[in-house]
Design a protein around this motif. Structure first.
Motif, PDB file in Angstrom:
ATOM      1  N   LEU A  46       0.962  -0.903   0.283  1.00 29.56           N
ATOM      2  CA  LEU A  46      -0.177  -0.090   0.254  1.00 29.56           C
ATOM      3  C   LEU A  46       0.761   1.626  -0.103  1.00 29.56           C
ATOM      4  CD1 LEU A  46      -2.825   0.625   0.083  1.00 29.56           C
ATOM      5  CD2 LEU A  46      -2.599   0.931   2.308  1.00 29.56           C
ATOM      6  N   ASP A  47       1.664   1.417  -1.227  1.00 29.03           N
ATOM      7  CA  ASP A  47       2.330   2.629  -1.439  1.00 29.03           C
ATOM      8  C   ASP A  47       0.929   4.247  -1.585  1.00 29.03           C
ATOM      9  OD1 ASP A  47       4.079   5.077  -1.387  1.00 29.03           O
ATOM     10  OD2 ASP A  47       4.657   4.107  -3.500  1.00 29.03           O
ATOM     11  N   ILE A  48       0.738   4.956  -0.626  1.00 28.20           N
ATOM     12  CA  ILE A  48      -0.576   6.592  -0.701  1.00 28.20           C
ATOM     13  C   ILE A  48       0.527   7.107  -1.930  1.00 28.20           C
ATOM     14  CG2 ILE A  48      -1.087   7.569   0.814  1.00 28.20           C
ATOM     15  CD1 ILE A  48      -2.353   5.122   0.535  1.00 28.20           C
ATOM     16  N   SER A  49       1.671   7.024  -1.519  1.00 22.83           N
ATOM     17  CA  SER A  49       2.198   8.665  -2.229  1.00 22.83           C
ATOM     18  C   SER A  49       2.180   8.632  -3.773  1.00 22.83           C
ATOM     19  CB  SER A  49       3.710   8.618  -1.528  1.00 22.83           C
ATOM     20  OG  SER A  49       4.732   7.172  -1.990  1.00 22.83           O
ATOM     21  N   SER A  50       1.781   6.992  -4.015  1.00 28.78           N
ATOM     22  CA  SER A  50       1.900   6.717  -5.347  1.00 28.78           C
ATOM     23  C   SER A  50       0.138   7.106  -6.212  1.00 28.78           C
ATOM     24  CB  SER A  50       2.334   5.421  -6.036  1.00 28.78           C
ATOM     25  OG  SER A  50       1.415   4.246  -5.309  1.00 28.78           O
ATOM     26  N   MET A  51      -0.854   7.204  -5.340  1.00 25.40           N
ATOM     27  CA  MET A  51      -2.154   7.442  -5.666  1.00 25.40           C
ATOM     28  C   MET A  51      -2.262   9.617  -5.433  1.00 25.40           C
ATOM     29  SD  MET A  51      -3.620   4.476  -3.104  1.00 25.40           S
ATOM     30  CE  MET A  51      -2.606   2.749  -3.562  1.00 25.40           C
ATOM     31  N   THR A  52      -3.573   9.459  -5.706  1.00 26.24           N
ATOM     32  CA  THR A  52      -4.051  10.715  -5.892  1.00 26.24           C
ATOM     33  C   THR A  52      -5.380  10.852  -5.473  1.00 26.24           C
ATOM     34  OG1 THR A  52      -2.989  11.150  -8.377  1.00 26.24           O
ATOM     35  CG2 THR A  52      -5.097  12.632  -7.068  1.00 26.24           C
ATOM     36  N   LEU A  53      -4.923  11.885  -3.889  1.00 24.64           N
ATOM     37  CA  LEU A  53      -6.182  11.848  -2.814  1.00 24.64           C
ATOM     38  C   LEU A  53      -7.845  12.750  -4.196  1.00 24.64           C
ATOM     39  CD1 LEU A  53      -7.298  12.328  -0.214  1.00 24.64           C
ATOM     40  CD2 LEU A  53      -6.559  13.989  -0.140  1.00 24.64           C
ATOM     41  N   THR A  54      -8.635  11.743  -4.213  1.00 21.57           N
ATOM     42  CA  THR A  54      -9.614  11.881  -4.633  1.00 21.57           C
ATOM     43  C   THR A  54     -10.603  13.072  -3.737  1.00 21.57           C
ATOM     44  OG1 THR A  54     -10.248  10.119  -4.396  1.00 21.57           O
ATOM     45  CG2 THR A  54      -9.350  10.689  -6.674  1.00 21.57           C
ATOM     46  N   TYR A 135     -12.331   1.829  -8.616  1.00 25.59           N
ATOM     47  CA  TYR A 135     -11.151   1.525  -8.027  1.00 25.59           C
ATOM     48  C   TYR A 135      -9.846   2.483  -6.695  1.00 25.59           C
ATOM     49  CZ  TYR A 135     -11.320  -1.894 -11.988  1.00 25.59           C
ATOM     50  OH  TYR A 135     -11.843  -2.944 -12.849  1.00 25.59           O
ATOM     51  N   GLY A 136      -8.982   1.954  -6.818  1.00 24.76           N
ATOM     52  CA  GLY A 136      -8.362   2.858  -5.605  1.00 24.76           C
ATOM     53  C   GLY A 136      -8.501   2.242  -4.264  1.00 24.76           C
ATOM     54  N   TYR A 137      -8.329   3.055  -3.105  1.00 25.30           N
ATOM     55  CA  TYR A 137      -7.701   2.821  -2.356  1.00 25.30           C
ATOM     56  C   TYR A 137      -9.105   3.851  -1.103  1.00 25.30           C
ATOM     57  CZ  TYR A 137      -6.064   2.626   2.568  1.00 25.30           C
ATOM     58  OH  TYR A 137      -5.928   1.787   4.269  1.00 25.30           O
ATOM     59  N   ASP A 229      -4.570  -1.029   9.911  1.00 26.58           N
ATOM     60  CA  ASP A 229      -2.740   0.599  10.122  1.00 26.58           C
ATOM     61  C   ASP A 229      -2.480  -0.104   9.157  1.00 26.58           C
ATOM     62  OD1 ASP A 229      -4.281   1.674  12.808  1.00 26.58           O
ATOM     63  OD2 ASP A 229      -3.291   0.040  13.849  1.00 26.58           O
ATOM     64  N   ARG A 230      -3.255   0.401   7.589  1.00 27.42           N
ATOM     65  CA  ARG A 230      -2.551   0.559   6.767  1.00 27.42           C
ATOM     66  C   ARG A 230      -1.347  -0.689   5.904  1.00 27.42           C
ATOM     67  NH1 ARG A 230      -1.137   6.395   5.409  1.00 27.42           N
ATOM     68  NH2 ARG A 230      -3.961   7.014   5.177  1.00 27.42           N
ATOM     69  N   LYS A 231      -1.510  -2.004   6.967  1.00 31.10           N
ATOM     70  CA  LYS A 231      -1.124  -3.270   6.825  1.00 31.10           C
ATOM     71  C   LYS A 231      -2.035  -4.511   6.485  1.00 31.10           C
ATOM     72  CE  LYS A 231       2.177  -2.214  10.832  1.00 31.10           C
ATOM     73  NZ  LYS A 231       2.632  -2.937  11.825  1.00 31.10           N
ATOM     74  N   LEU A 232      -1.227  -4.895   5.507  1.00 29.64           N
ATOM     75  CA  LEU A 232      -2.629  -5.942   5.036  1.00 29.64           C
ATOM     76  C   LEU A 232      -2.704  -7.159   5.610  1.00 29.64           C
ATOM     77  CD1 LEU A 232      -3.577  -7.134   1.588  1.00 29.64           C
ATOM     78  CD2 LEU A 232      -1.442  -8.716   1.565  1.00 29.64           C
ATOM     79  N   VAL A 233      -4.286  -7.178   5.604  1.00 30.52           N
ATOM     80  CA  VAL A 233      -4.526  -8.274   6.896  1.00 30.52           C
ATOM     81  C   VAL A 233      -5.347  -9.188   5.906  1.00 30.52           C
ATOM     82  CG1 VAL A 233      -4.842  -7.333   9.136  1.00 30.52           C
ATOM     83  CG2 VAL A 233      -6.365  -6.889   7.460  1.00 30.52           C
ATOM     84  N   TRP A 234      -5.585  -8.976   4.214  1.00 31.28           N
ATOM     85  CA  TRP A 234      -6.489 -10.061   4.011  1.00 31.28           C
ATOM     86  C   TRP A 234      -6.907  -9.414   2.324  1.00 31.28           C
ATOM     87  CZ3 TRP A 234     -12.370 -10.933   2.761  1.00 31.28           C
ATOM     88  CH2 TRP A 234     -12.611 -11.188   2.165  1.00 31.28           C
ATOM     89  N   GLN A 278      -6.767   7.554  -5.699  1.00 32.14           N
ATOM     90  CA  GLN A 278      -6.691   6.874  -6.934  1.00 32.14           C
ATOM     91  C   GLN A 278      -6.201   6.141  -7.314  1.00 32.14           C
ATOM     92  OE1 GLN A 278      -7.947   5.036  -9.143  1.00 32.14           O
ATOM     93  NE2 GLN A 278      -9.903   5.770  -8.990  1.00 32.14           N
ATOM     94  N   PHE A 279      -5.865   5.533  -8.078  1.00 29.56           N
ATOM     95  CA  PHE A 279      -4.391   5.167  -8.815  1.00 29.56           C
ATOM     96  C   PHE A 279      -4.255   5.879  -9.721  1.00 29.56           C
ATOM     97  CE2 PHE A 279      -6.391   0.552  -8.199  1.00 29.56           C
ATOM     98  CZ  PHE A 279      -5.386   0.675  -6.547  1.00 29.56           C
TER      99      PHE A 279
END
Length: 280
Positions: A46-54, A135-137, A229-234, A278-279
């Motif tokens: 999960l790399d938030i810095s590579s995404m755009t806040l929408t 899509y996106g986070y 907490d931004r760690k992959l759980v599933w 968004q990616f």
């Protein structure tokens, strides 16, 4: 979550500028209905810095109405469906929504007849206007109530419900099942078929639901990934029905069952923010 069986303080100025920019971006996303059809597998990182806040609501102020228009959120499901052991109320004076300590406070309480009332917010209205994204986070930072009867949740619904309803439950916390929360993906088909995958996330052994934590989901064309907490759980495979714009909902539910008699009255859920990225 079988919802469809029942009708299925101020932040710094840079935060305010971010809020305005995110609002503009969200409006553009809604107007042009951006179709990100080739997201592909974006991986577990999960790399938030590579995404755009929408989208961002830091809840410096309330922008909630019963049905819109002109507010960020409405206080009902767009299909006008209640579920669980509490009815969702229109916003009133400090109930069920208020700003406290720079966060959205959602209150669940019994009314003068003993019936439970609580709050839900949805990012689109019944006309489909508002924020949705393919899509996106998507992420919520919140403090959850604990104990029997409470049922806070952060979830997404696909905009196109003509043939099926696509649902992603990022978190459902059943207070009478402490120690973990549930993450589930559903497709509710109009012909009665139901596709789902589920995981119990053992996050609350060391952590407390009453502390601030982030609950997020990253969606691409291949996978749906859940983060605590931004760690992959599933993670689970994305179904075709999830490859569409989805909108966000947050609610403090009360279970429909005997344990709601033991729920703390009132109960509170605190939401620090809700965001979407968004990616690029």
């Amino acid at each position: 979550m079988d919802r469809f069986s029942h009708t299925r303080r101020a932040r710094c100025m840079h935060n305010r500028r971010g809020f305005l920019l995110a609002s503009i971006a969200a409006a553009l996303m809604t107007i042009v209905d951006i179709d990100v059809a080739h997201a592909g597998d974006t991986g577990d990182t999960l790399d938030i810095s590579s995404m755009t806040l929408t989208f961002e609501d830091p809840f410096d102020a309330l922008s909630i109405s019963a049905w819109g228009p002109g507010t960020r959120w409405i206080s009902h499901t767009p299909w006008n469906g209640d579920f669980g052991g509490a009815r969702f109320s229109n916003p009133g004076h400090d109930f069920p929504f208020a700003i406290q300590d720079g966060m959205l406070r959602i209150t669940a309480a019994r009314d003068d007849k003993g019936a439970w009332r609580s709050g839900l917010i949805a990012s689109v209205d019944r006309n489909g206007d508002g924020f949705s994204q393919q899509y996106g986070y998507f992420e919520m930072r919140a403090r959850l109530p604990d104990g029997p009867g409470v049922w806070p949740a952060f979830w997404l619904i696909g905009k196109d419900r003509s043939k099926s309803t696509a649902e992603i439950d990022v978190i459902e916390y059943y207070g009478d099942k402490p120690g973990a929360y549930s993450s589930t993906v559903h497709v509710w088909h109009r012909d009665g078929r139901h596709d789902s995958a589920h995981a119990r996330i053992d996050a609350f052994g060391a952590a407390s639901p009453g502390d601030l934590h982030t609950y997020g989901v990253k969606i691409d064309s291949d996978f749906i990934r859940m983060y605590f907490d931004r760690k992959l759980v599933w993670k689970t495979k994305a179904l075709p029905e999830h490859r569409q714009p989805m909108y966000m909902l947050v609610d403090l539910g009360i279970v429909e069952g005997i344990t709601k008699m033991a729920a703390a009255d009132p109960s509170f859920m605190f939401v620090d923010y809700v965001r979407a990225y968004q990616f690029r």
